[in-house]
Design an enzyme around this catalytic site. Structure first.
Site, PDB file in Angstrom:
ATOM      1  N   GLU A  87      -4.886 -10.106  -4.055  1.00 28.91           N
ATOM      2  CA  GLU A  87      -5.413  -9.079  -3.944  1.00 28.91           C
ATOM      3  C   GLU A  87      -5.547  -8.186  -4.439  1.00 28.91           C
ATOM      4  O   GLU A  87      -3.988  -7.218  -4.849  1.00 28.91           O
ATOM      5  CB  GLU A  87      -5.159  -9.061  -2.647  1.00 28.91           C
ATOM      6  CG  GLU A  87      -6.275 -10.294  -1.819  1.00 28.91           C
ATOM      7  CD  GLU A  87      -8.111 -10.175  -2.111  1.00 28.91           C
ATOM      8  OE1 GLU A  87      -8.397  -9.165  -2.723  1.00 28.91           O
ATOM      9  OE2 GLU A  87      -8.487 -11.576  -1.640  1.00 28.91           O
ATOM     10  N   LYS A 131       6.850 -10.175   2.972  1.00 27.77           N
ATOM     11  CA  LYS A 131       7.585  -9.089   2.590  1.00 27.77           C
ATOM     12  C   LYS A 131       7.315  -7.335   2.692  1.00 27.77           C
ATOM     13  O   LYS A 131       5.782  -7.226   1.352  1.00 27.77           O
ATOM     14  CB  LYS A 131       7.761  -9.298   0.994  1.00 27.77           C
ATOM     15  CG  LYS A 131       9.360  -8.743   0.404  1.00 27.77           C
ATOM     16  CD  LYS A 131       9.612  -7.491   0.925  1.00 27.77           C
ATOM     17  CE  LYS A 131       8.441  -6.657  -0.670  1.00 27.77           C
ATOM     18  NZ  LYS A 131       8.149  -4.577  -0.875  1.00 27.77           N
ATOM     19  N   GLU A 154      -7.200   3.413 -12.439  1.00 27.70           N
ATOM     20  CA  GLU A 154      -7.520   3.307 -11.039  1.00 27.70           C
ATOM     21  C   GLU A 154      -6.681   4.616 -10.432  1.00 27.70           C
ATOM     22  O   GLU A 154      -5.192   4.737  -9.846  1.00 27.70           O
ATOM     23  CB  GLU A 154      -6.224   1.878 -10.182  1.00 27.70           C
ATOM     24  CG  GLU A 154      -6.871   1.901  -8.925  1.00 27.70           C
ATOM     25  CD  GLU A 154      -5.995   0.856  -7.707  1.00 27.70           C
ATOM     26  OE1 GLU A 154      -5.303   0.337  -8.244  1.00 27.70           O
ATOM     27  OE2 GLU A 154      -7.048   0.580  -7.228  1.00 27.70           O
ATOM     28  N   CYS A 165      -7.691  -0.096  -2.462  1.00 24.96           N
ATOM     29  CA  CYS A 165      -8.219  -0.654  -3.907  1.00 24.96           C
ATOM     30  C   CYS A 165      -9.771  -0.424  -3.864  1.00 24.96           C
ATOM     31  O   CYS A 165     -10.153  -0.663  -5.215  1.00 24.96           O
ATOM     32  CB  CYS A 165      -7.505  -1.837  -3.812  1.00 24.96           C
ATOM     33  SG  CYS A 165      -8.480  -2.740  -2.098  1.00 24.96           S
TER      34      CYS A 165
HETATM   35  P1  NAP Z   1       2.800  -3.391  -5.800  1.00 22.10           P
HETATM   36  O1  NAP Z   1       3.584  -1.517  -6.881  1.00 22.10           O
HETATM   37  O2  NAP Z   1       2.574  -3.501  -6.978  1.00 22.10           O
HETATM   38  O3  NAP Z   1       3.408  -3.352  -4.791  1.00 22.10           O
HETATM   39  C1  NAP Z   1       2.818  -4.043  -4.093  1.00 22.10           C
HETATM   40  C2  NAP Z   1       3.760  -5.151  -3.481  1.00 22.10           C
HETATM   41  O4  NAP Z   1       5.303  -5.815  -4.647  1.00 22.10           O
HETATM   42  C3  NAP Z   1       4.637  -4.288  -2.457  1.00 22.10           C
HETATM   43  O5  NAP Z   1       5.553  -4.982  -1.559  1.00 22.10           O
HETATM   44  C4  NAP Z   1       6.198  -4.620  -3.758  1.00 22.10           C
HETATM   45  O6  NAP Z   1       7.608  -3.527  -3.375  1.00 22.10           O
HETATM   46  C5  NAP Z   1       6.424  -5.403  -4.426  1.00 22.10           C
HETATM   47  N1  NAP Z   1       6.227  -5.423  -5.644  1.00 22.10           N
HETATM   48  C6  NAP Z   1       6.999  -4.272  -6.292  1.00 22.10           C
HETATM   49  N2  NAP Z   1       7.916  -4.423  -7.834  1.00 22.10           N
HETATM   50  C7  NAP Z   1       7.641  -6.420  -7.227  1.00 22.10           C
HETATM   51  C8  NAP Z   1       8.383  -6.916  -8.031  1.00 22.10           C
HETATM   52  N3  NAP Z   1       8.566  -6.651  -9.666  1.00 22.10           N
HETATM   53  N4  NAP Z   1       8.662  -8.449  -7.797  1.00 22.10           N
HETATM   54  C9  NAP Z   1       8.056  -8.715  -6.759  1.00 22.10           C
HETATM   55  N5  NAP Z   1       7.644  -7.931  -5.394  1.00 22.10           N
HETATM   56  C10 NAP Z   1       7.030  -6.407  -5.830  1.00 22.10           C
HETATM   57  O7  NAP Z   1       1.563  -2.011  -5.663  1.00 22.10           O
HETATM   58  P2  NAP Z   1       1.425  -0.928  -4.100  1.00 22.10           P
HETATM   59  O8  NAP Z   1       1.508   0.247  -5.325  1.00 22.10           O
HETATM   60  O9  NAP Z   1       2.128  -1.082  -2.833  1.00 22.10           O
HETATM   61  O10 NAP Z   1      -0.195  -0.545  -3.989  1.00 22.10           O
HETATM   62  C11 NAP Z   1      -0.953  -0.203  -4.923  1.00 22.10           C
HETATM   63  C12 NAP Z   1      -1.501  -1.256  -5.491  1.00 22.10           C
HETATM   64  O11 NAP Z   1      -2.121  -2.285  -4.208  1.00 22.10           O
HETATM   65  C13 NAP Z   1      -2.786  -1.169  -5.892  1.00 22.10           C
HETATM   66  O12 NAP Z   1      -3.009  -1.391  -7.735  1.00 22.10           O
HETATM   67  C14 NAP Z   1      -3.964  -1.368  -5.335  1.00 22.10           C
HETATM   68  O13 NAP Z   1      -5.297  -1.281  -5.650  1.00 22.10           O
HETATM   69  C15 NAP Z   1      -3.783  -2.609  -5.495  1.00 22.10           C
HETATM   70  N6  NAP Z   1      -4.146  -3.040  -3.651  1.00 22.10           N
HETATM   71  C16 NAP Z   1      -5.227  -3.830  -3.670  1.00 22.10           C
HETATM   72  C17 NAP Z   1      -5.776  -4.505  -2.443  1.00 22.10           C
HETATM   73  C18 NAP Z   1      -6.651  -5.387  -2.336  1.00 22.10           C
HETATM   74  O14 NAP Z   1      -7.004  -5.916  -1.281  1.00 22.10           O
HETATM   75  N7  NAP Z   1      -7.160  -5.874  -3.767  1.00 22.10           N
HETATM   76  C19 NAP Z   1      -5.469  -4.216  -0.975  1.00 22.10           C
HETATM   77  C20 NAP Z   1      -4.823  -3.028  -1.227  1.00 22.10           C
HETATM   78  C21 NAP Z   1      -3.978  -2.909  -2.162  1.00 22.10           C
HETATM   79  P3  NAP Z   1       7.746  -2.581  -3.734  1.00 22.10           P
HETATM   80  O15 NAP Z   1       7.115  -1.297  -1.981  1.00 22.10           O
HETATM   81  O16 NAP Z   1       9.949  -2.502  -2.307  1.00 22.10           O
HETATM   82  O17 NAP Z   1       8.200  -2.060  -4.641  1.00 22.10           O
END
Ligand code: NAP
Length: 485
Positions: free
Chosen positions: A258, A182, A389, A292
């Site tokens: 992650e 997804k 962050e 991240c």
């Molecule tokens: P996010 O809002 O948590 O979204 C990540 C994924 O989850 C997307 O595919 C999103 O879909 C989905 N999602 C959102 N709300 C959801 C829900 N209620 N139920 C199920 N799935 C849901 O994060 P982001 O803004 O895309 O990415 C930024 C974050 O990712 C930052 O905090 C960053 O640190 C973290 N990150 C961590 C790593 C690591 O390896 N530790 C690497 C990269 C990024 P939609 O886009 O369709 O909403």
């Protein structure tokens, strides 16, 4: 609506289920934007719960055959997929630049980095071991085998549209698991193209599906509620990670997380300051700060703070900001207006409470979601921007006087993903590496990601590792077989 003319004509925009490009059951589609203009690039099929159910049916149907496929054959398919990714570097990089905004040179770098997970795990697929020992009592033999966990769900963020997917797909396929991906709604195109490349590499139907959707919560919630799903691997925010862990608890599903970070970047007074500035630029500005692992808080010894800050501000000020597809662009736009407003509010709040702007400090007017590379100094210790962050091109600098003070400040966060420090003292290197409460530590370097290394966090930054020989273990279960002879 017609697609943007610079989008390759055969860009896949349908769901990918059971080896086929399909419209969604409802026929719904949603727009994908170009963050460099704010305009629409194209539209993609919008998966609903009925599509998710079809994808899971196909993943479940393909699971036992894929698990029984000889490891050498799984390895060859992954290796061929890596070759195809490399052959399609220009196409994948352009899609990433268009849908995510990163400069083309960085997008090409991500193709190399993201593709490498496929080659690395092609090599791991044929090295899944087990063990056997004679029971200490002499009463028979202990045989330990490793088995694929079963159908997996991989949920990925928008910041690395290819690599965050291959980091999960590579080990899952190597282990013998089927996968449903997804992708983030902002960046579905790259993953859809990857699925087609996997088909061309010989991956059997049903082993990999890709479901772009506007209804993440509904689609993922339905999959997580189905006991046929064996594992969730999530990369994204800690906030969403918590929700998914709660859902995983219901079936006691295996989960890898992650999550977010708040990486400290410490510069000690014995550091090579020129090297530290270069490292800081890399750790802060990779992907425009939207990583991240991005350095979130610069902790600089007060004896070298002004020299470091002035040099970093000069380098940040000279960065060329623009659309990622334009030659010479070093910093692209932020992913969307919401992220830009969030970052602007954090900076404005810090400045209102006394922070000094050394460069930048504002959004860039015009089309697209650009924000100027920014350096802030003299931050009050209770600034929100130090706790959150940032996920953007903003470097915030605070000073310290002793090593203990620096380490305590670095660890003063609920996160524990990456941490960086610069020093020329070997004893300090070992002491501080041990004292930092983080899953990954960069010493005298600003980039740490490597497909051959275990990537992962502690505390609220996550559970488990991706990459390295550790990465495949997340997709295997251990079975103990007791033998009499
Ligand atoms: P996010 O809002 O948590 O979204 C990540 C994924 O989850 C997307 O595919 C999103 O879909 C989905 N999602 C959102 N709300 C959801 C829900 N209620 N139920 C199920 N799935 C849901 O994060 P982001 O803004 O895309 O990415 C930024 C974050 O990712 C930052 O905090 C960053 O640190 C973290 N990150 C961590 C790593 C690591 O390896 N530790 C690497 C990269 C990024 P939609 O886009 O369709 O909403």
């Amino acid at each position: 609506m017609s697609d943007r003319p610079d989008l390759p004509a055969d860009t896949p925009t349908d769901l990918w289920i059971d080896g086929h490009a399909l419209p969604s059951v409802s026929g719904a589609r949603f727009d994908v934007a170009d963050p460099a203009t704010g305009g629409v690039l194209t539209s993609v099929a919008d998966a609903g719960v009925a599509d998710a159910s079809k994808a899971l049916d196909s993943a479940v149907a393909a699971q036992s055959r894929w698990a029984a496929t000889p490891p050498r054959r799984r390895s060859e398919i992954l290796y061929r997929a890596w070759e195809l990714v490399v052959e399609h570097t220009d196409e994948l990089a352009l899609l990433m630049t268009l849908e995510m905004g990163k400069p083309l040179a960085e997008a090409r770098g991500e193709v190399a980095y993201g593709g490498e997970f496929l080659r690395w795990f092609a090599e791991e697929a044929v090295r899944i071991g087990g063990r056997t020992t004679t029971a200490p009592s002499g009463n028979g033999r202990i045989l330990v085998t490793k088995e694929p966990v079963g159908p997996c769900l991989a949920v990925t963020p928008w910041n690395f549209p290819l690599a965050m997917g291959t980091r999960k797909i590579g080990p899952a396929l190597a282990a013998g698991c089927t996968v449903i991906v997804k992708p983030a709604e902002d960046t579905p195109l790259t993953m859809l193209l990857l699925a087609r490349l996997f088909r061309d590499a010989g991956l059997p139907d049903g082993v990999l599906s890709v479901l772009p959707t506007l209804d993440s919560a509904g689609v993922i919630g339905a999959l997580m509620a189905d006991s046929r799903l064996a594992k969730i691997s999530f990369t994204g925010s800690t906030q969403v990670g918590r929700i998914l862990l709660g859902q995983a608890a219901h079936h006691v599903m295996k989960a890898s997380m992650e999550l977010g970070g708040n990486a400290p970047f410490i510069v000690f007074d014995d550091a090579d300051i020129d090297a530290a500035v270069e490292g800081a630029l890399a750790a802060k500005m990779r992907n425009g700060g939207q990583a991240c692992t991005a350095a979130n808080r610069f902790l600089v010894h007060n004896a070298v703070r002004e020299r470091f800050t002035a040099a970093l501000a000069d380098r940040m000020d000279a960065l060329r900001v623009g659309a990622g597809r334009e030659d010479g662009t070093e910093v692209g736009p932020l992913i969307n207006e919401r992220q830009r407003s969030r970052i602007a509010a954090l900076v404005d709040d810090a400045v209102a409470s006394g922070a000094v702007v050394r460069t930048g400090g504002k959004a860039i007017a015009g089309d697209g979601w650009f924000y100027a590379p920014t350096v802030l100094d003299h931050l009050p210790t209770d600034s929100d921007i130090l706790a959150e962050e940032i996920f953007g091109p903003v470097a915030v600098i605070t000073g310290f006087d002793t090593e203990d003070e620096a380490v305590a400040a670095a660890n003063d966060t609920p996160y524990g993903l990456a941490a960086y420090f610069y020093t020329r003292d070997l004893d300090r290197t070992l002491r501080v590496s041990a004292a930092l409460n983080a899953g990954m530590v960069g010493v005298n370097r600003g980039i740490i990601s490597d497909p051959a290394a275990p990537f992962g966090g502690v505390k609220e930054s996550g559970l488990g590792s991706e990459g390295g020989s550790e990465g495949i273990a997340e997709y295997l279960t251990t079975k103990y077989i007791a033998l009499t002879a």
